[in-house]
Design a protein around this motif. Structure first.
Motif, PDB file in Angstrom:
ATOM      1  N   VAL A   1      -2.611  -2.156   6.364  1.00  0.00           N
ATOM      2  CA  VAL A   1      -1.538  -2.734   5.552  1.00  0.00           C
ATOM      3  C   VAL A   1      -0.289  -2.927   6.399  1.00  0.00           C
ATOM      4  O   VAL A   1       0.390  -3.961   6.310  1.00  0.00           O
ATOM      5  N   ALA A   2       0.037  -1.944   7.239  1.00  0.00           N
ATOM      6  CA  ALA A   2       1.217  -2.052   8.094  1.00  0.00           C
ATOM      7  C   ALA A   2       1.104  -3.236   9.046  1.00  0.00           C
ATOM      8  O   ALA A   2       2.100  -3.918   9.333  1.00  0.00           O
TER       9      ALA A   2
ATOM     10  N   ALA B   1       9.081   6.528   6.123  1.00  0.00           N
ATOM     11  CA  ALA B   1       8.404   7.414   7.074  1.00  0.00           C
ATOM     12  C   ALA B   1       9.072   8.781   7.108  1.00  0.00           C
ATOM     13  O   ALA B   1       8.394   9.818   7.133  1.00  0.00           O
ATOM     14  N   LEU B   2      10.400   8.793   7.093  1.00  0.00           N
ATOM     15  CA  LEU B   2      11.126  10.065   7.076  1.00  0.00           C
ATOM     16  C   LEU B   2      10.798  10.852   5.819  1.00  0.00           C
ATOM     17  O   LEU B   2      10.630  12.081   5.866  1.00  0.00           O
TER      18      LEU B   2
ATOM     19  N   LEU C   1       1.012   3.636   4.952  1.00  0.00           N
ATOM     20  CA  LEU C   1       0.961   2.856   3.713  1.00  0.00           C
ATOM     21  C   LEU C   1       2.346   2.700   3.084  1.00  0.00           C
ATOM     22  O   LEU C   1       2.764   1.588   2.748  1.00  0.00           O
ATOM     23  N   LEU C   2       3.059   3.803   2.916  1.00  0.00           N
ATOM     24  CA  LEU C   2       4.363   3.733   2.267  1.00  0.00           C
ATOM     25  C   LEU C   2       5.383   3.011   3.145  1.00  0.00           C
ATOM     26  O   LEU C   2       6.233   2.266   2.636  1.00  0.00           O
ATOM     27  N   SER C   3       5.332   3.210   4.445  1.00  0.00           N
ATOM     28  CA  SER C   3       6.239   2.490   5.338  1.00  0.00           C
ATOM     29  C   SER C   3       5.990   0.986   5.268  1.00  0.00           C
ATOM     30  O   SER C   3       6.934   0.181   5.236  1.00  0.00           O
ATOM     31  N   ALA C   4       4.712   0.604   5.249  1.00  0.00           N
ATOM     32  CA  ALA C   4       4.371  -0.822   5.160  1.00  0.00           C
ATOM     33  C   ALA C   4       4.811  -1.419   3.829  1.00  0.00           C
ATOM     34  O   ALA C   4       5.311  -2.547   3.769  1.00  0.00           O
ATOM     35  N   TRP C   5       4.616  -0.674   2.759  1.00  0.00           N
ATOM     36  CA  TRP C   5       5.012  -1.157   1.427  1.00  0.00           C
ATOM     37  C   TRP C   5       6.529  -1.331   1.358  1.00  0.00           C
ATOM     38  O   TRP C   5       7.038  -2.335   0.851  1.00  0.00           O
TER      39      TRP C   5
END
Length: 537
Positions: A109-110, A282-283, A327-331
Motif C-alpha cells: 500500500v505504501a 509512524a510515530l 499501512l497507517l503511514s501509507a493511508w
C-alpha cells in the motif's frame, strides 16, 4: 532499446562466461523441482547404503548414547503418502510465507499510494552538491524497504539529479544502483527482507531441532552498521573512481528525453502534507508499541519467562508492527496527497500488493516442498552433523569460518539471483551445522546477507539489470551490458571486502547482532550435546 552489439561485447572473458552460464539456468522455481528430483535419487542411495549420524539432541534411553539417525528414502511408502496427503499443509505452513504476506500487505500500500516514491524524491532532490552522492546512496539503501519502488523511482531520478547538478548522470545511476542493490541487505530498520530470510532460518532450525521462534530484528544492529560501512565505500568509488572515467557529460550521446514518470519536479503541497501526516502516523505506531511493551499489563513482555525469553512476544510482534506502521503511514499519506480517497481504494491497493506476490507464491510452493522433503530424508541433519565434525577438525576461528560463508554466498549469487531461493537452498544445511559449532542462526543469516548483497549488481540474473541498462542508455545510447558490468564490478569488490571485514570484526568482538541476538549460541539450548562451540579469536 538501442542496438549496442557493435559498441559493446558481452560474450568474451569472464563476464561473457558468467552471462552465458547464467542464461542457461532455468527459472528458480524449476531449479527447486530439479533439486527435489536429485534429492529423491540421493535419498534412495543414502538409505540403501545405511548413511547415518548420531543425533546431537536426542539420547537413546536404553543405551544412554546419542540416537543414530539414518537416511530415509523419499520413495518409501511413508514419505510418498506424506508428500500427497500433506501437500496443502507443507505449503501453508512454510514459515516465510506468512511473514512476507503480512508485511507486504502494508508495504504494498505504501508503494502504491506513492509514499515511498515521494519520500525518496524528498530525500535527494534538494541535496547539497557536495553531499549528493552519499544522500543518494543512503536513500537507496533505506529505499529497500520500498522493494521495487527503489529501482524504478530512485535510480532514474539519481541520473536526473546528477545531471542537474552538472555531474555525469550515469555516475548518479551507478551510485543509486550500488546503494539499492549492492546495499540490498543494509538498512536502518528491519523490513520485508528480514521477514523473508528469518522465516527460512526458522524453518531450517525447526526441521532439525524442533520449535524455535525467529527474531525478525535479529540482524538489526548489524544491518545498521552495514549501512554506515557501505556508504563511504560507494561514495568514494563513485566520486573518485567511476565518475572521473566518464569525464564531462556530452548531451549529444543521449538516446531520448527522460519521461515524466521520473521527472525531478518539486513536491506538491499535497505530497508535503502527506509526508508530514505519514511521519506522525509512524510515530504513533512506535509509541503504541512502546506502550504495549512497557505500559500497563505489558502485553508484549512475558513476565513469567526467564530473563532471556521475556521479550519473545515483542520480537514475535514485529512482523505485525511493521505491517501496521506501513499501512497507517501509507493511508495517512494517501489521504492528504489524494492517492487514497476512501477505504475501497485502500483495500484495492492491498489486493494489488498480493497480486505482486504471485510469483513468490509459486516459488514458495516449490521451496517449501524442497525444505520439507530435505527434512523427511534426514539428510539435512546428517550433513549438518558430519559437516560440523569436518569443520571442527580444521579448528577455524569463527571469523574465518563466517568469512568463507560470505564468499561462497557471493559466488553462488552469480548463478542464482533470488535471495530467498539461495537461502532456502543453503539454510537447511548451513544453519543447523553452525548451531552445532556454537554459532547462532542470526549470525549465519547475517553472513549470508553480506555475500548475497555484494554481488547483486554484477550478476546477469539480476531481474532489474535490463532496466538499469535502459536507464543508462537514456543518457548514452551506446552504453551496453558490458559497460554496465565493468562500471559495477569495482562496487561489488569494494562491498565484498568491506562486508567480509565487518562480519569478521563483528564476530571477533562478539557484538550483539540485534536485540536479544548474539553471535554465539549454546547448543545445549537446542537440546544438543555440544560438539565444541566455536571460539571468537
Amino acid at each position: 532499446m538501442t542496438d549496442t552489439t557493435a559498441s559493446t561485447s558481452v560474450n568474451k572473458g569472464f563476464l561473457g562466461w558468467v552471462e552465458r552460464s547464467g542464461n542457461r539456468l532455468p527459472d528458480p522455481v524449476f531449479i527447486f523441482f530439479y533439486l527435489i528430483a536429485i534429492l529423491i535419487v540421493i535419498s534412495v542411495i543414502a538409505a540403501a547404503t545405511g548413511t547415518s549420524a548420531a543425533h546431537p539432541a536426542e539420547i537413546d534411553p536404553e543405551t544412554g548414547a546419542a540416537r543414530i539417525i539414518t537416511a530415509q528414502s523419499l520413495l518409501s511408502a511413508d514419505n510418498i503418502r506424506r508428500l500427497w496427503v500433506e501437500m496443502p499443509a507443507t505449503f501453508t505452513h512454510f514459515h516465510p510465507l506468512g511473514y512476507v504476506l503480512v508485511v507486504m500487505l502494508g508495504a504494498g500500500v505504501a508503494e502504491r499510494a506513492g509514499l515511498f516514491g515521494t519520500a525518496m524524491r524528498a530525500g535527494v532532490r534538494n541535496a547539497p552538491k557536495a553531499l549528493l552522492t552519499p544522500l543518494v546512496v543512503l536513500v537507496g539503501m533505506i529505499g529497500n524497504l520500498a522493494a521495487d519502488a527503489a529501482y524504478v523511482v530512485l535510480i532514474p531520478l539519481a541520473g536526473i539529479i546528477f545531471h542537474a547538478a552538472g555531474r555525469h548522470p550515469i555516475a548518479g545511476i551507478a551510485a543509486a544502483f550500488a546503494g539499492v542493490s549492492g546495499g540490498f541487505s543494509a538498512n536502518l530498520l528491519p523490513g520485508q527482507l528480514d521477514a523473508l530470510l528469518f522465516g527460512i532460518t526458522e524453518a531450517s532450525v525447526e526441521t532439525v531441532f524442533g520449535d524455535w521462534t525467529a527474531n525478525i530484528a535479529g540482524n538489526w544492529f548489524f544491518i545498521a552498521a552495514m549501512t554506515f560501512i557501505f556508504l563511504p565505500v560507494i561514495w568514494y568509488l563513485t566520486d573518485r573512481v567511476i565518475e572521473p572515467k566518464f569525464g564531462a557529460y556530452d548531451s549529444s550521446k543521449a538516446d531520448h528525453e527522460v519521461d515524466d514518470a521520473t521527472e525531478d519536479r518539486p513536491l506538491t503541497a499535497g505530497e508535503k502534507k502527506g509526508l508530514k501526516r505519514a511521519g506522525l502516523a509512524a510515530l504513533g505506531v512506535i509509541v503504541a508499541w512502546v506502550i504495549f511493551t512497557v505500559g500497563p499489563g505489558t502485553p508484549l513482555i512475558d513476565e513469567t519467562a526467564n530473563p532471556e525469553a521475556r521479550l519473545t512476544p515483542f520480537y514475535q510482534s514485529l512482523v505485525a508492527g511493521f505491517f501496521i506502521l506501513f499501512l497507517l503511514s501509507a493511508w495517512a499519506y494517501g489521504a492528504a496527497a489524494g492517492t487514497i480517497n476512501n477505504h475501497r481504494v485502500l483495500v484495492k491497493m492491498m489486493a494489488g500488493a498480493m497480486e505482486d506476490l504471485a510469483y513468490y507464491l509459486v516459488l514458495a510452493f516449490a521451496a517449501a516442498h524442497f525444505v520439507a522433503m530435505f527434512a523427511w530424508s534426514n539428510l539435512g541433519l546428517i550433513l549438518a552433523v558430519n559437516g560440523a565434525d569436518f569443520l571442527q577438525g580444521f579448528d577455524l576461528p569463527a571469523p574465518v569460518l563466517l568469512a568463507a560463508i560470505v564468499l561462497f554466498s557471493g559466488f553462488l549469487n552469480l548463478f542464482v539471483g533470488s535471495a530467498s531461493a539461495k537461502w532456502a537452498l543453503l539454510a537447511p544445511v548451513l544453519v543447523p551445522m553452525l548451531i552445532l559449532l556454537g554459532i547462532s542462526p542470526e549470525t549465519s543469516t547475517a553472513a549470508y546477507r553480506v555475500g548475497d548483497s555484494a554481488t547483486n549488481i554484477i550478476t546477469p540474473l539480476m531481474v532489474y539489470l535490463p532496466l538499469i541498462l535502459i536507464f543508462c542508455q537514456r543518457w548514452q545510447k551506446d552504453f551496453g551490458l558490458g559497460s554496465l558490468m565493468a562500471m559495477m564490478i569495482p562496487y561489488s569488490i569494494g562491498l565484498l571486502i568491506a562486508g567480509t571485514a565487518l562480519i569478521m570484526v563483528w564476530v571477533g568482538l562478539d557484538l550483539p547482532l540485534g536485540p536479544g541476538a548474539g553471535v554465539f549460541t549454546d547448543p545445549a539450548a537446542y537440546g544438543i550435546n555440544p560438539t565444541g562451540p566455536a571460539e571468537a579469536n
